[in-house]
Design a protein around this motif. Structure first.
Motif, PDB file in Angstrom:
ATOM      1  N   GLU A  97      30.256  37.398  35.012  1.00  0.00           N
ATOM      2  CA  GLU A  97      31.254  38.414  34.675  1.00  0.00           C
ATOM      3  C   GLU A  97      31.782  39.137  35.910  1.00  0.00           C
ATOM      4  OE1 GLU A  97      31.745  42.527  32.092  1.00  0.00           O
ATOM      5  OE2 GLU A  97      29.844  41.453  32.042  1.00  0.00           O
ATOM      6  N   VAL A  98      33.104  39.286  35.932  1.00  0.00           N
ATOM      7  CA  VAL A  98      33.787  40.006  37.003  1.00  0.00           C
ATOM      8  C   VAL A  98      34.160  41.386  36.465  1.00  0.00           C
ATOM      9  CG1 VAL A  98      35.827  40.034  38.503  1.00  0.00           C
ATOM     10  CG2 VAL A  98      34.670  37.869  38.001  1.00  0.00           C
ATOM     11  N   THR A  99      33.703  42.449  37.156  1.00  0.00           N
ATOM     12  CA  THR A  99      34.002  43.808  36.698  1.00  0.00           C
ATOM     13  C   THR A  99      35.236  44.395  37.370  1.00  0.00           C
ATOM     14  OG1 THR A  99      32.488  44.754  38.328  1.00  0.00           O
ATOM     15  CG2 THR A  99      31.588  44.281  36.125  1.00  0.00           C
ATOM     16  N   ALA A 100      35.624  43.865  38.529  1.00  0.00           N
ATOM     17  CA  ALA A 100      36.842  44.305  39.221  1.00  0.00           C
ATOM     18  C   ALA A 100      37.352  43.138  40.059  1.00  0.00           C
ATOM     19  CB  ALA A 100      36.554  45.508  40.101  1.00  0.00           C
ATOM     20  N   PHE A 101      38.686  43.004  40.127  1.00  0.00           N
ATOM     21  CA  PHE A 101      39.284  41.908  40.888  1.00  0.00           C
ATOM     22  C   PHE A 101      40.606  42.379  41.466  1.00  0.00           C
ATOM     23  CE2 PHE A 101      41.688  38.031  41.587  1.00  0.00           C
ATOM     24  CZ  PHE A 101      40.733  37.160  42.093  1.00  0.00           C
ATOM     25  N   THR A 102      40.809  42.150  42.766  1.00  0.00           N
ATOM     26  CA  THR A 102      42.079  42.486  43.400  1.00  0.00           C
ATOM     27  C   THR A 102      42.628  41.279  44.144  1.00  0.00           C
ATOM     28  OG1 THR A 102      41.051  43.280  45.436  1.00  0.00           O
ATOM     29  CG2 THR A 102      41.470  44.923  43.737  1.00  0.00           C
ATOM     30  N   ALA A 103      43.947  41.184  44.158  1.00  0.00           N
ATOM     31  CA  ALA A 103      44.657  40.150  44.909  1.00  0.00           C
ATOM     32  C   ALA A 103      45.690  40.866  45.765  1.00  0.00           C
ATOM     33  CB  ALA A 103      45.321  39.156  43.968  1.00  0.00           C
ATOM     34  N   LYS A 104      45.528  40.782  47.060  1.00  0.00           N
ATOM     35  CA  LYS A 104      46.404  41.451  48.021  1.00  0.00           C
ATOM     36  C   LYS A 104      46.543  42.939  47.695  1.00  0.00           C
ATOM     37  CE  LYS A 104      50.746  40.951  50.472  1.00  0.00           C
ATOM     38  NZ  LYS A 104      52.064  40.356  50.496  1.00  0.00           N
ATOM     39  N   GLY A 105      45.426  43.550  47.347  1.00  0.00           N
ATOM     40  CA  GLY A 105      45.395  44.979  47.078  1.00  0.00           C
ATOM     41  C   GLY A 105      45.787  45.384  45.678  1.00  0.00           C
ATOM     42  N   GLU A 106      46.290  44.446  44.867  1.00  0.00           N
ATOM     43  CA  GLU A 106      46.659  44.765  43.480  1.00  0.00           C
ATOM     44  C   GLU A 106      45.514  44.399  42.551  1.00  0.00           C
ATOM     45  OE1 GLU A 106      50.442  43.681  41.841  1.00  0.00           O
ATOM     46  OE2 GLU A 106      51.337  43.630  43.851  1.00  0.00           O
ATOM     47  N   GLU A 107      45.071  45.370  41.790  1.00  0.00           N
ATOM     48  CA  GLU A 107      43.919  45.182  40.919  1.00  0.00           C
ATOM     49  C   GLU A 107      44.322  44.608  39.558  1.00  0.00           C
ATOM     50  OE1 GLU A 107      40.014  47.697  39.440  1.00  0.00           O
ATOM     51  OE2 GLU A 107      41.546  48.675  40.638  1.00  0.00           O
ATOM     52  N   LEU A 108      43.502  43.690  39.060  1.00  0.00           N
ATOM     53  CA  LEU A 108      43.679  43.207  37.690  1.00  0.00           C
ATOM     54  C   LEU A 108      43.045  44.241  36.763  1.00  0.00           C
ATOM     55  CD1 LEU A 108      42.756  39.406  37.754  1.00  0.00           C
ATOM     56  CD2 LEU A 108      45.006  40.431  37.883  1.00  0.00           C
TER      57      LEU A 108
END
Length: 118
Positions: A97-108
């Motif tokens: 499980e992923v509790t936080a994810f960011t791509a180029k500073g933008e959070e899902l």
């Protein structure tokens, strides 16, 4: 056809030596140019970051050609070719499980993070 010592002229040996040196140079420079140095491999910018619900079992994990470096529950990777949600989903399938994810500073957030873990 009989080969005699006179048929091997010094120019033949000079040409053979030059060809051999040119071939060796090509092989060595091609290898040096195509293999990334360790510093280059480590120097890629972090594009993705993720927090896992449980610590990763390994410090380095490769998922669909993307290298993830993890310490405890924090993971990071360079930019890949997939959409962030798909990258997150692959990470969750492999590491949990992923509790936080960011791509180029933008959070899902919200639905996108739920889709990642779904």
């Amino acid at each position: 056809m009989t080969l005699s010592p006179s048929s091997f002229r010094p120019s033949f040996f000079r040409n053979a030596g030059a060809v051999t040196l040119a071939l060796l140079y090509t092989v060595l420079t091609f290898g040096a140019l195509t293999v990334p140095s360790p510093a280059e491999a480590r120097g890629k910018a972090v594009y993705y970051t993720a927090e896992l619900a449980a610590p990763a079992k390994e410090a380095r994990t490769i998922i669909k050609g993307m290298v993830w470096h993890c310490e405890g529950t924090s993971c990071r990777a360079a930019k890949g070719n997939s959409r962030p949600v798909m990258t997150c989903k692959r990470l969750a399938n492999k590491l949990g499980e992923v509790t936080a994810f960011t791509a180029k500073g933008e959070e899902l957030v919200g639905e996108k993070l739920a889709k990642c873990n779904g």
